[in-house]
Design a protein around this motif. Sequence first.
Motif, mmCIF file in Angstrom:
data_model
loop_
_atom_site.group_PDB
_atom_site.id
_atom_site.type_symbol
_atom_site.label_atom_id
_atom_site.label_comp_id
_atom_site.label_asym_id
_atom_site.label_seq_id
_atom_site.Cartn_x
_atom_site.Cartn_y
_atom_site.Cartn_z
ATOM 1 N N UNK A 8 40.144 61.118 40.360
ATOM 2 C CA UNK A 8 41.488 61.354 40.869
ATOM 3 C C UNK A 8 41.705 60.798 42.277
ATOM 4 N N UNK A 9 40.660 60.422 42.967
ATOM 5 C CA UNK A 9 40.763 59.942 44.348
ATOM 6 C C UNK A 9 40.941 58.423 44.368
ATOM 7 N N UNK A 10 42.099 57.974 44.857
ATOM 8 C CA UNK A 10 42.411 56.539 44.879
ATOM 9 C C UNK A 10 41.411 55.764 45.731
ATOM 10 N N UNK A 11 40.959 56.341 46.845
ATOM 11 C CA UNK A 11 39.978 55.654 47.695
ATOM 12 C C UNK A 11 38.661 55.461 46.952
ATOM 13 N N UNK A 12 38.238 56.465 46.200
ATOM 14 C CA UNK A 12 37.000 56.345 45.432
ATOM 15 C C UNK A 12 37.131 55.303 44.317
ATOM 16 N N UNK A 13 38.306 55.219 43.700
ATOM 17 C CA UNK A 13 38.518 54.188 42.678
ATOM 18 C C UNK A 13 38.429 52.795 43.306
ATOM 19 N N UNK A 14 39.006 52.644 44.484
ATOM 20 C CA UNK A 14 38.958 51.352 45.168
ATOM 21 C C UNK A 14 37.517 51.012 45.584
ATOM 22 N N UNK A 15 36.787 51.991 46.093
ATOM 23 C CA UNK A 15 35.391 51.794 46.481
ATOM 24 C C UNK A 15 34.563 51.366 45.278
ATOM 25 N N UNK A 16 34.827 51.973 44.135
ATOM 26 C CA UNK A 16 34.138 51.632 42.885
ATOM 27 C C UNK A 16 34.429 50.180 42.498
ATOM 28 N N UNK A 48 26.274 51.953 50.545
ATOM 29 C CA UNK A 48 25.517 52.956 49.793
ATOM 30 C C UNK A 48 26.076 53.129 48.381
ATOM 31 N N UNK A 49 27.408 53.093 48.276
ATOM 32 C CA UNK A 49 28.052 53.230 46.965
ATOM 33 C C UNK A 49 27.668 52.053 46.068
ATOM 34 N N UNK A 50 27.722 50.857 46.616
ATOM 35 C CA UNK A 50 27.356 49.666 45.854
ATOM 36 C C UNK A 50 25.900 49.756 45.407
ATOM 37 N N UNK A 51 25.024 50.183 46.290
ATOM 38 C CA UNK A 51 23.606 50.307 45.950
ATOM 39 C C UNK A 51 23.408 51.327 44.826
ATOM 40 N N UNK A 52 24.098 52.466 44.903
ATOM 41 C CA UNK A 52 23.955 53.511 43.880
ATOM 42 C C UNK A 52 24.438 53.023 42.512
ATOM 43 N N UNK A 53 25.571 52.337 42.489
ATOM 44 C CA UNK A 53 26.096 51.815 41.223
ATOM 45 C C UNK A 53 25.190 50.716 40.680
ATOM 46 N N UNK A 54 24.671 49.868 41.560
ATOM 47 C CA UNK A 54 23.808 48.781 41.106
ATOM 48 C C UNK A 54 22.533 49.309 40.467
ATOM 49 N N UNK A 55 22.044 50.453 40.918
ATOM 50 C CA UNK A 55 20.843 51.040 40.313
ATOM 51 C C UNK A 55 21.087 51.442 38.864
ATOM 52 N N UNK A 56 22.325 51.748 38.545
ATOM 53 C CA UNK A 56 22.670 52.083 37.159
ATOM 54 C C UNK A 56 22.817 50.802 36.340
ATOM 55 N N UNK A 97 31.658 47.129 42.164
ATOM 56 C CA UNK A 97 31.432 46.316 40.962
ATOM 57 C C UNK A 97 31.596 44.831 41.257
ATOM 58 N N UNK A 98 32.608 44.500 42.043
ATOM 59 C CA UNK A 98 32.830 43.089 42.390
ATOM 60 C C UNK A 98 31.660 42.546 43.209
ATOM 61 N N UNK A 99 31.110 43.371 44.103
ATOM 62 C CA UNK A 99 29.966 42.932 44.904
ATOM 63 C C UNK A 99 28.718 42.755 44.039
ATOM 64 N N UNK A 100 28.542 43.599 43.045
ATOM 65 C CA UNK A 100 27.383 43.501 42.155
ATOM 66 C C UNK A 100 27.501 42.261 41.279
ATOM 67 N N UNK A 101 28.658 42.108 40.638
ATOM 68 C CA UNK A 101 28.897 40.937 39.792
ATOM 69 C C UNK A 101 30.382 40.899 39.441
ATOM 70 N N UNK A 102 31.089 39.871 39.897
ATOM 71 C CA UNK A 102 32.536 39.782 39.625
ATOM 72 C C UNK A 102 32.891 39.717 38.139
#
Length: 131
Positions: A11-19, A116-124, A23-28
């Motif tokens: 529900x948080x727009x900032x968190x959606x944008x961070x996500x 940190x968010x990018x690193x956490x998502x990339x681990x998945x 993803x774009x930083x990991x692989x566009x």
Amino acid sequence: MEGITCFLIDDDADDRETFEVALHEIDPKIEYITAASGEEGLKMMDTSEIIPTYIFLDLNMPKMDGWECLREIKKRPHLKHVPVIVLSTAEWLQDRLALQKLEIARYITKPNTQEEFTRAISKVLVKEIVL
């Protein structure tokens, strides 16, 4: 990383944008879909022909919280085998244990910075990537 589709329900727009930035930083080439509520997310997944590779789910949302949304996801034959990664600001051990019983793939405490968010998502998504 073609062929990967991530679905974020938060529900948080900032968190959606961070996500999205992560993803774009990991692989566009990673495709993603976002929803601002559990109800919206379920409706989108029920009417779409796309089955996500991963579902990322916030726990703390108004109306239908992440717990209820997770239970609904697990009831749906076309979604019940999709790995669900819970994103939460809480680090409560009791929540983690209860969520394991609901067969989540992973629990990520929401990081404070974009890096940190990018690193956490990339681990998945890419276990061997080091950022």
